[in-house]
Design an enzyme around this catalytic site. Sequence first.
Site, PDB file in Angstrom:
ATOM      1  N   TYR A   1      36.838  44.395  37.201  1.00 42.12           N
ATOM      2  CA  TYR A   1      35.491  44.493  38.234  1.00 42.12           C
ATOM      3  C   TYR A   1      34.722  45.597  37.585  1.00 42.12           C
ATOM      4  O   TYR A   1      35.066  46.816  37.085  1.00 42.12           O
ATOM      5  CB  TYR A   1      36.169  44.936  39.789  1.00 42.12           C
ATOM      6  CG  TYR A   1      35.832  43.767  40.553  1.00 42.12           C
ATOM      7  CD1 TYR A   1      34.756  43.297  41.330  1.00 42.12           C
ATOM      8  CD2 TYR A   1      37.089  42.882  40.970  1.00 42.12           C
ATOM      9  CE1 TYR A   1      34.783  42.232  41.868  1.00 42.12           C
ATOM     10  CE2 TYR A   1      37.052  41.659  41.673  1.00 42.12           C
ATOM     11  CZ  TYR A   1      35.669  41.487  42.146  1.00 42.12           C
ATOM     12  OH  TYR A   1      35.793  40.354  43.151  1.00 42.12           O
TER      13      TYR A   1
ATOM     14  N   ASP B   1      41.449  52.341  43.560  1.00 39.11           N
ATOM     15  CA  ASP B   1      40.853  52.418  42.127  1.00 39.11           C
ATOM     16  C   ASP B   1      40.442  54.032  42.044  1.00 39.11           C
ATOM     17  O   ASP B   1      39.973  54.390  41.132  1.00 39.11           O
ATOM     18  CB  ASP B   1      39.418  51.562  42.182  1.00 39.11           C
ATOM     19  CG  ASP B   1      39.824  50.190  41.847  1.00 39.11           C
ATOM     20  OD1 ASP B   1      40.678  49.861  41.077  1.00 39.11           O
ATOM     21  OD2 ASP B   1      39.186  49.190  42.085  1.00 39.11           O
TER      22      ASP B   1
HETATM   23 CU    CU Z   1      36.227  40.374  44.915  1.00 37.02          CU
END
Ligand code: CU
Length: 695
Positions: A397, A313
């Site tokens: 996320y 990320d």
């Molecule tokens: Cu996770």
Amino acid sequence: MSITDIQTSAAYVAPEAPAHPLSSLSVVEIEAVRTVVLGWPDFTTTMRFAYVGLEEPTKGEVLGWDAGDAPLPDRRARVQLLDMATGRSTDSIVSITTGETLSSTVLDGSKGQLPILDAEFEDVGLILAEDEGWLAALAARGLSIDQVVAVPLSAGHYGYVAEEGRRIVRSFVFRMDHPSDHPWAHPVDGLTAYIDTADRRVIEIIDTPGLAVPETHGNFDDPELQGPPLEGLKPIVITQPEGPSFSVDGEHVSWGNWKLRIGFDMREGLILRELSFADKGVDRPVMYRGSINEMLVPYADPHPNRFWQNYFDTGEYMFGRYTNSLALGCDCVGEIQYFDAVLPDELGMPRTIDNGICMHEEDFGTLWKHTDIFTGSHEVRRSRRLVISFFTTVGNYDYGFYWYLYLDGTIECEAKLTGILFTSSFPGDAEDGTAYPFASQVAPGLGAPYHQHLFSARLDMTVDGLSNVVNEIDAVRLPVSETNPAGNAFTKKVTPIMSEAVSGRVADGAVNRVWQIASTEKTTELGQPTSYVLFPTETPTLMADGSSSIARRAEFATKNLFVTKYDPAERYAAGDFVNQNPGGDGVTAYIAGDEPLVGEDVVLWHTFGLTHFPRNEDWPVMPMDYAKFTLKPYNFFERNPTLNVPAPAMSDHCSAGTGHAHESHSAHDAGHAHESAAHGAHDDHASHGHSSHGH
Ligand code: CU
């Protein structure tokens, strides 16, 4: 290659030098960088800014600079540009002071690509909508292009000849039933496109029929799904009537005995710099620079449609640029100090994320406390911490990164994980009744593949200066022997990490393993080296096989610790160019020189995180999960450094820390003599005399 010999643009006006050499790039500095780049003769309008960040002066330059000195002679930025039309990628250093381009390299892709731009992600939907094969695969599932959304992701590196030197993303597809329907509930699994974003075409479709699209919606923001509001929750209000205890000057922060600088970068997000702790009037250095320099989310499902699913990320997505703008009373409560985050957009224009970094104080329960059975002394102090944090949304996320500084010199870093699980179509149980072994079923027919979240903290330590050593300390059980006849003995084993090649270490809670960063020059009055200790919290390493592509690309995650000698060029645990990198960069390369580490300027690369086997409760939105580590002073001070923390202000009744309390000891003692009798065996010792008090 011509852009290295560009002349300084005549129009260039240097912005005023900032107050400190490590100040984050300002709006005018980002504008200045853009002016320089647009002046390049080979600049084209299809070029996009993938990265602009401060090219930090070396540690030696910064430590040799004092507040009030003239600015360092050359303020520099690192600039990475992608030509969307051709995929041509450059990595350059620009002088903000002079407007000159000091160096420029063209990437050939063999050692990775620049991160994926938002403009590329946006293009993927358009490219897929024009691809006959994709439309046909959707039609075979009874779907049209306007019923679905593409979810393009980083491609990884699997040695496919067709992908060498090209900018590739791989895309999943999800069904979205109406404009407020969260598509994550409806994966159209078994269908993946590989896309060349520079050529703007699909190069391959992986089509594995037979997986149903889960139907149950996951709209956690739907009042009907939420149900009637939970009753009985009364307000919690945090007030600091005299204001917070920190002081802020630009990015410089003082709080208690701590001093530090706050920084922001579009790749790493929040950076803590030059942390020191005042002790007897001297600011003692602890950490020069700390950040989450990389994070990896590798998935466990070997299915032909998702075996490649691994996200870096930071290196592939630049998670700092997805920093949230935080809201008072929602993301943060109390007396909040915000810092804006300034970064370039893909056209190189400055963009300000208001309130991107949050700083506040928190009460943290009891700092220390004792009620003494002999003296009647009864003392208690409150703990508090300074919290510095940011939140970033990377696709499904949402991650928060929280740094905590405590009054006693402790530093903690905590990652917080929430948002939405990445989903799949759950294949159902096998004919023999065994469940699918690589995903959880979290809703009817909805899978959530197993995965890990592995964060890399780069901790550039300066414990009482630049001469440090890292020791691994294990608790050791000793066998029964002449000197240990009862077998109760245990001790500790201290192993210095002598050089980079042997610095890869794995946490082990069973032996209480910690890593001590000790000064090789400074000692306490007792002669112990002054130090900080890194306490890992039960934390995994990479689960993927050692021979896998991801293990080669993320060697940093195969261990919980690597240590390197400071090198200003060694910044990122998986290397500079992580997207489509074949492996061998980052920590793998940094330790290859096997530099000695004893008495050196050391950098710790600590991998911490979670292995996530999703549960029903993680759906349709995850309650917060946490992963963290702690750095504690260890013989850094002569004694508890918080003895002088004042007793709680409003509470005569809870502290005897004042003169009048001592006067009342005789009365307390009388009471104690009575209480002691009830303590049994322990107090039998006490009755023999105060010298045997230890236990
Ligand atoms: Cu996770």
